[in-house]
Scaffold this active site. Structure first.
Site, PDB file in Angstrom:
ATOM      1  N   LYS A   1     -42.796  18.794 -22.918  1.00 31.07           N
ATOM      2  CA  LYS A   1     -43.412  19.180 -24.202  1.00 31.07           C
ATOM      3  C   LYS A   1     -44.073  20.487 -23.820  1.00 31.07           C
ATOM      4  O   LYS A   1     -44.906  20.777 -23.049  1.00 31.07           O
ATOM      5  CB  LYS A   1     -44.285  18.195 -24.545  1.00 31.07           C
ATOM      6  CG  LYS A   1     -44.124  17.372 -26.032  1.00 31.07           C
ATOM      7  CD  LYS A   1     -45.083  16.577 -26.315  1.00 31.07           C
ATOM      8  CE  LYS A   1     -45.146  15.928 -27.416  1.00 31.07           C
ATOM      9  NZ  LYS A   1     -46.319  15.186 -27.785  1.00 31.07           N
TER      10      LYS A   1
HETATM   11  C1  E4P Z   1     -46.500  13.814 -30.725  1.00 29.09           C
HETATM   12  O1  E4P Z   1     -45.518  14.237 -30.300  1.00 29.09           O
HETATM   13  C2  E4P Z   1     -48.041  14.208 -31.053  1.00 29.09           C
HETATM   14  O2  E4P Z   1     -48.359  14.771 -29.855  1.00 29.09           O
HETATM   15  C3  E4P Z   1     -48.502  13.061 -31.791  1.00 29.09           C
HETATM   16  O3  E4P Z   1     -47.816  12.811 -32.664  1.00 29.09           O
HETATM   17  C4  E4P Z   1     -50.056  13.663 -32.488  1.00 29.09           C
HETATM   18  O4  E4P Z   1     -50.637  12.835 -33.171  1.00 29.09           O
HETATM   19  P1  E4P Z   1     -52.101  12.722 -33.782  1.00 29.09           P
HETATM   20  O5  E4P Z   1     -51.909  14.004 -34.566  1.00 29.09           O
HETATM   21  O6  E4P Z   1     -52.381  11.567 -34.596  1.00 29.09           O
HETATM   22  O7  E4P Z   1     -52.909  12.825 -32.431  1.00 29.09           O
END
Ligand code: E4P
Length: 287
Positions: free
Chosen positions: A93
């Site tokens: 990521k």
């Molecule tokens: C996933 O890839 C993201 O990091 C995650 O869904 C973020 O979610 P949040 O906005 O609820 O923290």
């Protein structure tokens, strides 16, 4: 079919959800890792990540922590070399834009994605809040792009001064209705236009997080990009349904959202009634 990833770094949740047979991958981020570590002080992070990779037959997203292209590429190679051999499922990521203040360089993430694409390391462009960012991530060759739909809803609701709980569904139709009401007011075209532009109900023409995902899916389809869209930051079952309706490739969902997708008061009541109505004659069938 829409793939479902589980959005957690909690190994118990990952194993349990994977045993249901409908989970296709995992996404983590530094905040989710922090939560997992808070629950298990003293754990060996390397062993823990290896266990996560072993627990699923599908992509596991692990995030870099640097902010420059050089740091991120180096960290991505490290993550990939260290953990991909475990089960061949590591995706790195990379934040689509790592600037934290005005004046900081904007394209470090995009450059890192492009470099990693050239080196055969799959990437997940994260922190995507606009379709424009998603377009650039796809051009750079990201394997996945993750629009954070819940955070876009939070942004819009905060801007409009609407009180909300994190898991509340935000209805873009209400926002559009507010706009329509403005049109019904007695005012000149120029005044109405000015009022609408200032009311700023949308985020540059995007009315909700779900709307953002729709825009990205439309753009990717228009150009046939290979980049897969992961609807991320999903906070409730209705959002999961709405992104499925638009044919999004993947939704990454917290454990409780996957649970919510399977429950309904009438299903629960139906189970109670069916179980109560089992007569001995029917019992016999199963003996
Ligand atoms: C996933 O890839 C993201 O990091 C995650 O869904 C973020 O979610 P949040 O906005 O609820 O923290």
């Amino acid at each position: 079919c829409m793939q479902i990833f589980i959005d957690t770094a909690d190994l118990n949740e990952i194993r349990e959800a994977y045993s249901w047979g409908i989970v296709d991958g995992v996404t983590t981020n530094p905040s989710l890792i922090k939560k997992a570590v808070d629950r298990r002080p003293g754990l060996s992070m390397r062993d823990y990540i290896r266990d996560i990779c072993r627990s699923v037959e599908g992509p596991v997203s692990l995030e870099v922590k640097g902010v420059s292209t050089e740091q991120m590429v180096q960290e991505a190679e490290m993550l990939y070399e260290r953990f991909n051999p475990v089960n061949g499922n590591v995706v790195v990521k990379v934040p689509v834009c790592t600037a934290m203040e005005d004046g900081q360089p904007l394209f470090e993430g995009i450059r890192a994605i492009k470099t990693l694409e050239g080196r055969g390391i799959p990437t997940n462009a994260t922190l995507v809040m606009t379709a424009e960012q998603a377009l650039m991530a796809a051009k750079a060759g990201a394997t996945y792009a993750s629009p954070f739909l819940g955070r876009v809803d939070d942004y819009l609701r905060t801007k409009l001064d609407i009180a909300f709980d994190k898991s509340d569904y935000y209805d873009p139709l209400c926002a559009r209705h507010l706009e329509e009401q403005t049109w019904e007011e007695e005012a000149s075209g120029a005044e109405l236009y000015d009022r609408l532009m200032r009311s700023d109900i949308s985020d540059n023409g995007i009315y909700s997080g779900v709307d953002l995902v729709d825009s990205i899916v439309t753009i990717y389809d228009a150009y046939g990009f290979d980049t897969q869209v992961i609807a991320a930051s999903v906070r409730n079952a209705r959002q999961a349904r709405e992104v499925a309706e638009m044919g999004v490739d993947i939704a990454t969902l917290p454990y409780h959202v996957i649970e919510d997708m399977l429950t309904h008061p009438k299903t629960l009541e139906g189970m109670q009634l069916f179980t109560r109505d089992v007569v001995p004659e029917y019992e016999e069938l199963f003996e």
